[in-house]
Design a protein around this motif. Structure first.
Motif, PDB file in Angstrom:
ATOM      1  N   ALA A  13       0.714  -1.251   0.287  1.00  0.00           N
ATOM      2  CA  ALA A  13      -0.021  -0.028   0.063  1.00  0.00           C
ATOM      3  C   ALA A  13       0.882   1.366   0.453  1.00  0.00           C
ATOM      4  CB  ALA A  13      -1.106   0.293   1.303  1.00  0.00           C
ATOM      5  N   THR A  44      -3.744   5.525  -5.289  1.00  0.00           N
ATOM      6  CA  THR A  44      -4.304   5.046  -4.253  1.00  0.00           C
ATOM      7  C   THR A  44      -5.369   4.435  -4.590  1.00  0.00           C
ATOM      8  OG1 THR A  44      -5.594   7.127  -5.200  1.00  0.00           O
ATOM      9  CG2 THR A  44      -3.785   7.825  -3.461  1.00  0.00           C
ATOM     10  N   LYS A  94      -5.496   1.798  -1.770  1.00  0.00           N
ATOM     11  CA  LYS A  94      -6.442   1.008  -0.843  1.00  0.00           C
ATOM     12  C   LYS A  94      -6.658  -0.466  -0.664  1.00  0.00           C
ATOM     13  CE  LYS A  94     -10.963   2.407   0.162  1.00  0.00           C
ATOM     14  NZ  LYS A  94     -12.538   2.894  -0.577  1.00  0.00           N
ATOM     15  N   THR A 110      -6.733  -2.979   2.534  1.00  0.00           N
ATOM     16  CA  THR A 110      -8.637  -3.689   2.055  1.00  0.00           C
ATOM     17  C   THR A 110      -7.670  -5.460   2.419  1.00  0.00           C
ATOM     18  OG1 THR A 110     -10.176  -2.432   1.072  1.00  0.00           O
ATOM     19  CG2 THR A 110     -11.004  -4.420   1.295  1.00  0.00           C
ATOM     20  N   LEU A 146      -6.731   7.130   3.684  1.00  0.00           N
ATOM     21  CA  LEU A 146      -6.735   6.325   2.761  1.00  0.00           C
ATOM     22  C   LEU A 146      -7.043   4.875   4.035  1.00  0.00           C
ATOM     23  CD1 LEU A 146      -7.243   5.405   0.022  1.00  0.00           C
ATOM     24  CD2 LEU A 146      -5.343   4.970   0.026  1.00  0.00           C
ATOM     25  N   ASP A 203     -10.535   4.776   5.348  1.00  0.00           N
ATOM     26  CA  ASP A 203     -12.050   4.438   4.061  1.00  0.00           C
ATOM     27  C   ASP A 203     -11.403   2.859   3.405  1.00  0.00           C
ATOM     28  OD1 ASP A 203     -12.053   7.241   4.397  1.00  0.00           O
ATOM     29  OD2 ASP A 203     -11.408   7.714   2.247  1.00  0.00           O
ATOM     30  N   ALA A 204     -10.351   1.954   4.298  1.00  0.00           N
ATOM     31  CA  ALA A 204     -10.345   0.841   3.280  1.00  0.00           C
ATOM     32  C   ALA A 204     -10.973  -0.213   4.378  1.00  0.00           C
ATOM     33  CB  ALA A 204      -9.332   0.742   3.221  1.00  0.00           C
ATOM     34  N   GLU A 249     -14.569   0.568   3.775  1.00  0.00           N
ATOM     35  CA  GLU A 249     -14.921  -0.788   2.585  1.00  0.00           C
ATOM     36  C   GLU A 249     -14.909  -1.971   3.099  1.00  0.00           C
ATOM     37  OE1 GLU A 249     -15.843  -2.000  -1.075  1.00  0.00           O
ATOM     38  OE2 GLU A 249     -15.950   0.575   0.297  1.00  0.00           O
TER      39      GLU A 249
END
Length: 129
Positions: A72, A81, A85, A89, A112, A115-116, A119
């Motif tokens: 990452a 990105t 990501k 994840t 980031l 966000d991952a 998700e």
């Protein structure tokens, strides 16, 4: 005679296993060094091989997590990105409780990662339903 063959076989088996483990650790170390030299593509190439070697190794969870994180970071270094990501994840799929230290990583990386994580939690909920 059979005893000699058996001893030789056991010796070779035990010598092969640490070599693979050392190869993984050495690859992670080399990839991290390349990352800090801003050689992101070379770092990703090494990490891809390490990642492949870890696929069949459920006992190496910490190395899998470290590999996903380094992949990452190297992709962030290349301003990719979306790929970064994806690897984050995958990291949170391995360890949903993993936390990036905001003192160690830039706000961009932490955001980031958050966000991952969201998700991955969404995906986990969808699979549960």
């Amino acid at each position: 005679m059979f005893a000699y063959v058996l001893v030789l076989f056991v010796t070779l088996q035990s010598a092969t296993q640490p070599a693979v483990q050392d190869e993984i650790k050495d690859g992670l170390f080399r990839a991290e060094s390349l990352y800090f030299e801003a050689k992101f593509v070379e770092s990703i190439q090494i990490l891809a091989r390490v990642n492949d070697a870890l696929v069949t190794r459920p006992d190496r969870l910490l190395d899998k997590i470290a590999t996903k994180l380094q992949l990452a970071l190297a992709n962030i270094g290349l301003n990719d990105t979306a790929s970064a990501k994806t690897f984050l994840t995958e990291l949170f799929a391995l360890d949903p409780e993993y936390v990036l230290d905001p003192k160690q990583f830039s706000p961009k990386v932490v955001a980031l990662a958050n966000d991952a994580k969201v998700e991955q939690n969404r995906l986990r909920c969808e699979m549960a339903v």
